[in-house]
Design a protein around this motif. Structure first.
Motif, PDB file in Angstrom:
ATOM      1  N   MET A  78      10.401  22.748 -38.760  1.00 32.58           N
ATOM      2  CA  MET A  78      11.240  21.591 -38.462  1.00 32.58           C
ATOM      3  C   MET A  78      12.332  21.951 -37.449  1.00 32.58           C
ATOM      4  N   ILE A  79      12.903  23.144 -37.576  1.00 28.91           N
ATOM      5  CA  ILE A  79      13.913  23.590 -36.613  1.00 28.91           C
ATOM      6  C   ILE A  79      13.281  23.764 -35.236  1.00 28.91           C
ATOM      7  N   ILE A  80      12.089  24.357 -35.190  1.00 25.59           N
ATOM      8  CA  ILE A  80      11.381  24.508 -33.915  1.00 25.59           C
ATOM      9  C   ILE A  80      11.072  23.132 -33.322  1.00 25.59           C
ATOM     10  N   ASP A 100      20.293  23.888 -20.570  1.00 27.85           N
ATOM     11  CA  ASP A 100      20.129  24.207 -21.995  1.00 27.85           C
ATOM     12  C   ASP A 100      18.669  24.440 -22.389  1.00 27.85           C
ATOM     13  N   ASN A 101      17.735  24.006 -21.552  1.00 33.91           N
ATOM     14  CA  ASN A 101      16.322  24.177 -21.907  1.00 33.91           C
ATOM     15  C   ASN A 101      15.913  25.640 -21.979  1.00 33.91           C
ATOM     16  N   THR A 102      16.544  26.484 -21.173  1.00 37.30           N
ATOM     17  CA  THR A 102      16.241  27.914 -21.234  1.00 37.30           C
ATOM     18  C   THR A 102      16.571  28.459 -22.618  1.00 37.30           C
ATOM     19  N   ARG A 103      17.759  28.153 -23.099  1.00 32.34           N
ATOM     20  CA  ARG A 103      18.177  28.618 -24.428  1.00 32.34           C
ATOM     21  C   ARG A 103      17.275  28.034 -25.504  1.00 32.34           C
ATOM     22  N   ARG A 104      16.946  26.750 -25.376  1.00 38.12           N
ATOM     23  CA  ARG A 104      16.086  26.105 -26.374  1.00 38.12           C
ATOM     24  C   ARG A 104      14.701  26.746 -26.416  1.00 38.12           C
ATOM     25  N   LEU A 105      14.140  27.012 -25.257  1.00 38.74           N
ATOM     26  CA  LEU A 105      12.808  27.634 -25.223  1.00 38.74           C
ATOM     27  C   LEU A 105      12.833  29.044 -25.801  1.00 38.74           C
ATOM     28  N   ARG A 106      13.902  29.772 -25.547  1.00 42.70           N
ATOM     29  CA  ARG A 106      14.007  31.110 -26.149  1.00 42.70           C
ATOM     30  C   ARG A 106      14.067  31.014 -27.667  1.00 42.70           C
ATOM     31  N   TRP A 107      14.855  30.065 -28.178  1.00 43.81           N
ATOM     32  CA  TRP A 107      14.942  29.901 -29.625  1.00 43.81           C
ATOM     33  C   TRP A 107      13.607  29.456 -30.210  1.00 43.81           C
ATOM     34  N   ILE A 108      12.869  28.634 -29.463  1.00 44.51           N
ATOM     35  CA  ILE A 108      11.532  28.247 -29.917  1.00 44.51           C
ATOM     36  C   ILE A 108      10.642  29.484 -30.024  1.00 44.51           C
ATOM     37  N   ALA A 156      10.545  29.992 -20.669  1.00 50.10           N
ATOM     38  CA  ALA A 156      12.008  30.028 -20.693  1.00 50.10           C
ATOM     39  C   ALA A 156      12.553  30.662 -19.419  1.00 50.10           C
ATOM     40  N   GLU A 157      11.916  31.725 -18.965  1.00 47.98           N
ATOM     41  CA  GLU A 157      12.364  32.366 -17.727  1.00 47.98           C
ATOM     42  C   GLU A 157      12.106  31.479 -16.507  1.00 47.98           C
ATOM     43  N   VAL A 158      11.000  30.745 -16.521  1.00 47.63           N
ATOM     44  CA  VAL A 158      10.711  29.809 -15.428  1.00 47.63           C
ATOM     45  C   VAL A 158      11.777  28.720 -15.395  1.00 47.63           C
ATOM     46  N   PHE A 159      12.133  28.184 -16.556  1.00 45.22           N
ATOM     47  CA  PHE A 159      13.173  27.166 -16.614  1.00 45.22           C
ATOM     48  C   PHE A 159      14.524  27.731 -16.202  1.00 45.22           C
ATOM     49  N   LYS A 160      14.785  28.993 -16.532  1.00 48.17           N
ATOM     50  CA  LYS A 160      16.037  29.627 -16.130  1.00 48.17           C
ATOM     51  C   LYS A 160      16.116  29.716 -14.614  1.00 48.17           C
ATOM     52  N   GLU A 161      15.026  30.137 -13.993  1.00 52.06           N
ATOM     53  CA  GLU A 161      14.996  30.237 -12.527  1.00 52.06           C
ATOM     54  C   GLU A 161      15.113  28.852 -11.888  1.00 52.06           C
ATOM     55  N   GLY A 162      14.447  27.862 -12.464  1.00 47.54           N
ATOM     56  CA  GLY A 162      14.552  26.498 -11.946  1.00 47.54           C
ATOM     57  C   GLY A 162      15.966  25.960 -12.052  1.00 47.54           C
TER      58      GLY A 162
END
Length: 173
Positions: A78-80, A100-108, A156-162
């Protein structure tokens, strides 16, 4: 057919994730109620065991522990799901490289990996404590699970670079 923004595939997926999220919430509430009923009505445990045709006799406490472990894993999913909904919310709004999507994807990724490790530990403890023989967790299932965890970290790294490129473009005149 559009993939991003309002009335797109990402908004459709966000709606599907909302349905699954609230379904998991309802299932967790049902598990809590089932656990409480098993602990408060001891005869219910023996009836459940006979109806499920379980060869190993499990008492109310054992069933409650197993339901609690299942509830914990569902809570992890549920958290994921919550983090995934947040990512898809930004995609449905058309804001692909939200910072924030980078952080969210890492947590996922950490959540998926943690749930898999929790599953290994729970399986080991159930086999040892209750003498049950469960299906092994190696092979294609394990490979695809850990591969998907790695893919989420790469995304997550792709989103970070974007997000970095977007910030640079915003600063450019």
């Amino acid at each position: 057919m559009r993939f991003l923004g309002p009335r797109s595939i990402s908004s459709l997926l966000k709606t599907a994730l909302d349905v699954v999220y609230f379904g998991l919430f309802g299932l967790i509430i049902g598990l809590v109620l089932a656990t409480l009923s098993l602990l408060s009505v001891p005869t219910l445990a023996t009836e459940v065991v006979t109806r499920l045709n379980v060869s190993v006799p499990l008492g109310a406490g054992s069933q409650a522990v197993l339901l609690l472990a299942f509830g914990i894993s569902l809570g992890g999913y549920m958290i994921i799901m919550h983090w995934t909904r947040q990512v898809f919310r930004t995609l449905a709004e058309g804001d692909v490289f939200h910072p924030d999507n980078t952080r969210r994807l890492r947590w996922i990724g950490f959540g998926l990996g943690g749930l898999e490790v929790f599953g290994y530990g729970a399986r080991f403890l159930v086999e040892r404590a209750y003498g049950l023989h469960l299906e092994p967790v190696y092979g294609v299932r394990a490979v695809t699970t850990w591969f998907s965890v790695l893919v989420v970290f790469v995304l997550a790294e792709v989103f970070k670079e974007g997000a970095r490129l977007r910030q640079e473009a915003d600063l450019t005149i």
